[in-house]
Scaffold this motif. Sequence first.
Motif, PDB file in Angstrom:
ATOM      1  N   ARG A 196      -4.419  -3.534  -9.565  1.00 40.49           N
ATOM      2  CA  ARG A 196      -4.407  -2.537  -8.495  1.00 40.49           C
ATOM      3  C   ARG A 196      -2.981  -1.997  -8.397  1.00 40.49           C
ATOM      4  O   ARG A 196      -2.028  -2.770  -8.270  1.00 40.49           O
ATOM      5  CB  ARG A 196      -4.829  -3.147  -7.168  1.00 40.49           C
ATOM      6  CG  ARG A 196      -4.826  -2.145  -5.995  1.00 40.49           C
ATOM      7  CD  ARG A 196      -5.247  -2.822  -4.689  1.00 40.49           C
ATOM      8  NE  ARG A 196      -6.599  -3.356  -4.815  1.00 40.49           N
ATOM      9  CZ  ARG A 196      -6.937  -4.603  -4.515  1.00 40.49           C
ATOM     10  NH1 ARG A 196      -6.013  -5.461  -4.085  1.00 40.49           N
ATOM     11  NH2 ARG A 196      -8.181  -5.013  -4.643  1.00 40.49           N
ATOM     12  N   GLU A 251      -7.220   1.445  -9.436  1.00 43.62           N
ATOM     13  CA  GLU A 251      -7.548   0.183 -10.081  1.00 43.62           C
ATOM     14  C   GLU A 251      -8.089   0.466 -11.481  1.00 43.62           C
ATOM     15  O   GLU A 251      -8.751   1.479 -11.705  1.00 43.62           O
ATOM     16  CB  GLU A 251      -8.584  -0.601  -9.265  1.00 43.62           C
ATOM     17  CG  GLU A 251      -8.043  -1.144  -7.963  1.00 43.62           C
ATOM     18  CD  GLU A 251      -9.022  -2.089  -7.263  1.00 43.62           C
ATOM     19  OE1 GLU A 251     -10.075  -2.410  -7.865  1.00 43.62           O
ATOM     20  OE2 GLU A 251      -8.726  -2.501  -6.122  1.00 43.62           O
ATOM     21  N   TYR A 258      -0.352   0.847  -6.551  1.00 42.13           N
ATOM     22  CA  TYR A 258      -0.007   1.865  -5.563  1.00 42.13           C
ATOM     23  C   TYR A 258       1.137   2.689  -6.153  1.00 42.13           C
ATOM     24  O   TYR A 258       2.112   2.126  -6.662  1.00 42.13           O
ATOM     25  CB  TYR A 258       0.439   1.234  -4.246  1.00 42.13           C
ATOM     26  CG  TYR A 258      -0.679   0.603  -3.462  1.00 42.13           C
ATOM     27  CD1 TYR A 258      -1.433   1.347  -2.553  1.00 42.13           C
ATOM     28  CD2 TYR A 258      -0.990  -0.742  -3.623  1.00 42.13           C
ATOM     29  CE1 TYR A 258      -2.472   0.764  -1.830  1.00 42.13           C
ATOM     30  CE2 TYR A 258      -2.021  -1.329  -2.911  1.00 42.13           C
ATOM     31  CZ  TYR A 258      -2.759  -0.573  -2.019  1.00 42.13           C
ATOM     32  OH  TYR A 258      -3.777  -1.148  -1.317  1.00 42.13           O
ATOM     33  N   LYS A 277       0.847   7.213  -0.623  1.00 35.67           N
ATOM     34  CA  LYS A 277       0.636   6.496  -1.871  1.00 35.67           C
ATOM     35  C   LYS A 277      -0.811   6.623  -2.330  1.00 35.67           C
ATOM     36  O   LYS A 277      -1.729   6.692  -1.531  1.00 35.67           O
ATOM     37  CB  LYS A 277       0.992   5.015  -1.697  1.00 35.67           C
ATOM     38  CG  LYS A 277       2.474   4.739  -1.508  1.00 35.67           C
ATOM     39  CD  LYS A 277       2.701   3.243  -1.393  1.00 35.67           C
ATOM     40  CE  LYS A 277       4.186   2.930  -1.209  1.00 35.67           C
ATOM     41  NZ  LYS A 277       4.417   1.476  -1.090  1.00 35.67           N
ATOM     42  N   THR A 278      -0.983   6.611  -3.645  1.00 38.37           N
ATOM     43  CA  THR A 278      -2.316   6.601  -4.231  1.00 38.37           C
ATOM     44  C   THR A 278      -2.633   5.189  -4.687  1.00 38.37           C
ATOM     45  O   THR A 278      -1.796   4.526  -5.296  1.00 38.37           O
ATOM     46  CB  THR A 278      -2.380   7.562  -5.431  1.00 38.37           C
ATOM     47  OG1 THR A 278      -2.135   8.891  -4.982  1.00 38.37           O
ATOM     48  CG2 THR A 278      -3.735   7.507  -6.115  1.00 38.37           C
ATOM     49  N   LYS A 279      -3.858   4.738  -4.411  1.00 42.49           N
ATOM     50  CA  LYS A 279      -4.294   3.424  -4.885  1.00 42.49           C
ATOM     51  C   LYS A 279      -5.237   3.614  -6.063  1.00 42.49           C
ATOM     52  O   LYS A 279      -6.232   4.345  -5.951  1.00 42.49           O
ATOM     53  CB  LYS A 279      -4.991   2.642  -3.766  1.00 42.49           C
ATOM     54  CG  LYS A 279      -5.405   1.227  -4.211  1.00 42.49           C
ATOM     55  CD  LYS A 279      -6.147   0.480  -3.112  1.00 42.49           C
ATOM     56  CE  LYS A 279      -7.604   0.896  -3.086  1.00 42.49           C
ATOM     57  NZ  LYS A 279      -8.434   0.031  -2.216  1.00 42.49           N
TER      58      LYS A 279
END
Length: 211
Positions: free
Chosen positions: A74, A25, A76, A21-23
């Motif tokens: 944020r 913000e 994911y 997964k990419t986080k």
Amino acid sequence: MKVIFALFFSLSAFGALAQSKTKLEGYIQSSGLPDSFKKKLNLDYSEYLLTDTENSYLIESKEISKIHWGKYVRIYGEIIEPKEWVFNTKILKVDSVVIVPFQNIKSTNTKKVLSKNDEPKALNGELVRKERPAPDIAYDYLLKIKEPIKQENPPSGEEYVLIYEIAVLWADINMINEFEHYISEKKPITLLGHLVSGYAESLVFETLEVK
């Protein structure tokens, strides 16, 4: 032994999934994506995008709605490179989203100055959110001006027009946070910046500072 192995396999699979997964913000803004592009790219949602100043991501998820608009979040998920040009954006598939407190970020964007001789102008009024005309045109806010601006020789051919509201450009994500504070508090705001030519021969305000 089988139970231990199964548990280990499950945890390993979960770890691999989490790492994939990419986080990201950023702030949620309207996308302004035309329906023709949604159809061409087989997108079902994407009414909103995520911006972190440097990049914009079309959010392809039913989880994002109007309650997220103007919020710092944020996310994911998975970034997908579109096969065709989509207003210099990428597509973001969302696994989870949470509204989080904003903390000032050191931006690599420098505030624009038109020229050394061009004195910044102060505008006062009420700031509201605005829907973008397109994903790459960041007209996310509108200033309802306390004292209207007189525009000489507008494109309409008239001698002058009075402008009572104007699209406002932000300099970086920290400024977005300031804008959202004034909107949530319903407080009048004073902006320092420049009047510049914008999309479709419109006049827009390029903000340098919130006073």
